[in-house]
Write an enzyme that holds these catalytic residues in place. Structure first.
Site, mmCIF file in Angstrom:
data_model
loop_
_atom_site.group_PDB
_atom_site.id
_atom_site.type_symbol
_atom_site.label_atom_id
_atom_site.label_comp_id
_atom_site.label_asym_id
_atom_site.label_seq_id
_atom_site.Cartn_x
_atom_site.Cartn_y
_atom_site.Cartn_z
ATOM 1 N NE ARG A 187 59.700 2.523 36.360
ATOM 2 C CZ ARG A 187 58.621 3.358 36.460
ATOM 3 N NH1 ARG A 187 58.974 4.542 36.938
ATOM 4 N NH2 ARG A 187 57.506 3.025 36.499
ATOM 5 C CG ASP A 240 58.362 1.062 32.812
ATOM 6 O OD1 ASP A 240 57.318 0.963 32.990
ATOM 7 O OD2 ASP A 240 59.366 1.244 33.804
#
Length: 299
Positions: free
Chosen positions: A172, A38
């Site tokens: 996440r 990410d």
């Protein structure tokens, strides 16, 4: 130039940004990565160069280790600190409950991938749809958490943890789901990837280091051999006399090789000849003959 570079990806760059920068520094055409990290995360990003790009698929399934931070009491649309806040909660969570819930996430679990991800739906990336306000149903995906440990708890609100997990795990989403299981909300407020297969954070190099090594013609100092991350694939050693046949893509009768350590068929193998890694092959049947044939010649 062929091999792998263990790059430390800084926060703020996409994995593709790093590929472009390495390609520009090294002035080579073929450069790729072995699994997206990410943009808001930092850490280990193995970069494959030259013919190593043809082996990146074998590293995609490598286990990965992260250190992350979960912040409780808030949820966001991206499940990290970059998104818009969706919900608040003032619920106070006890330390024993935090540790108990984290322990429940060891082993095989299922995740619903976040909308803000690069997965595709009818040809469009989910994050592209999410940015237009569109949300689509996503199927649960099976992942595996090999280990997860709480490292530090601050004010019963911020939890620093380490996790070793399989391919396809969204940290996440892990933070979001743990928050919900604690009866509150949660988002990932920090993430660094510390291990990808054999590549470790302690050995990772910055883009600046790659530039410096390139300027003094010592990129070899930080370039790992193509077979370095493939140690999980069984090796086979072939007599020197078959070098030309193999590298020309010709099959060789397995009985002629006189090897005792290969019992399975259609399993991929690291093939060595003349004391050199020459490619990825497999033992298979061709016209009733059991043969060794290279799928990828990497010479």
């Amino acid at each position: 130039m062929n091999g792998y570079i263990n790059v430390f990806k800084p926060r703020g760059l996409t994995s593709h940004d790093v590929v472009k920068k390495v390609k520009k520094i090294l002035k080579v055409k073929k450069v790729g990565h072995t699994g997206t990290l990410d943009p808001n995360a930092s850490g280990v990003l193995p970069i494959c160069v030259g013919k190593a790009t043809r082996t990146s698929e074998y590293l995609l399934n490598a286990d990965k280790t992260y250190i992350g931070e979960l912040t409780l009491g808030i949820s966001t649309d991206t499940q990290d600190g970059e998104g818009s806040i969706l919900n608040y909660s003032n619920k106070e969570v006890e330390e024993k409950d935090i540790i108990s819930v984290f322990n429940q996430y060891k082993g095989e679990i299922y995740q619903i991938p976040p909308m803000y991800s690069a997965l595709k739906f009818k040809g469009k990336k989910l994050y592209e749809l999410a940015r237009t306000g569109v949300e689509v149903e996503r199927e649960k995906r099976r992942i595996y958490i090999y280990d997860i440990d709480v490292l530090k708890i601050q004010d019963n609100r911020k939890i620093l943890f380490s996790v070793k997990c399989s391919r396809g795990t969204y940290i996440r989403t892990l933070c979001n789901d743990i928050g919900e299981d604690l009866g509150t909300y949660g988002y990932m407020s920090y993430l660094i990837r510390t291990v990808v297969g054999p590549f470790k954070l302690s050995d990772a190099v910055s883009l600046e280091t790659i530039q410096e090594k390139c300027e003094i013609n010592k990129v070899g100092d930080i370039l790992y051999p193509i077979d370095y991350p493939l140690s999980n694939i069984e090796p086979i050693y072939v007599p020197n006399s078959y070098y030309k046949q193999l590298t020309n893509g010709m099959p060789i009768d397995i009985d002629l090789i006189n090897t005792k350590n290969i019992n399975t068929k259609d399993d991929i193998l690291r093939v060595y000849c003349k004391d050199t890694f020459i490619g990825i092959g497999r033992v298979t049947k061709v016209n009733e003959r059991v043969v060794l044939k290279l799928d990828k010649v990497l010479m």
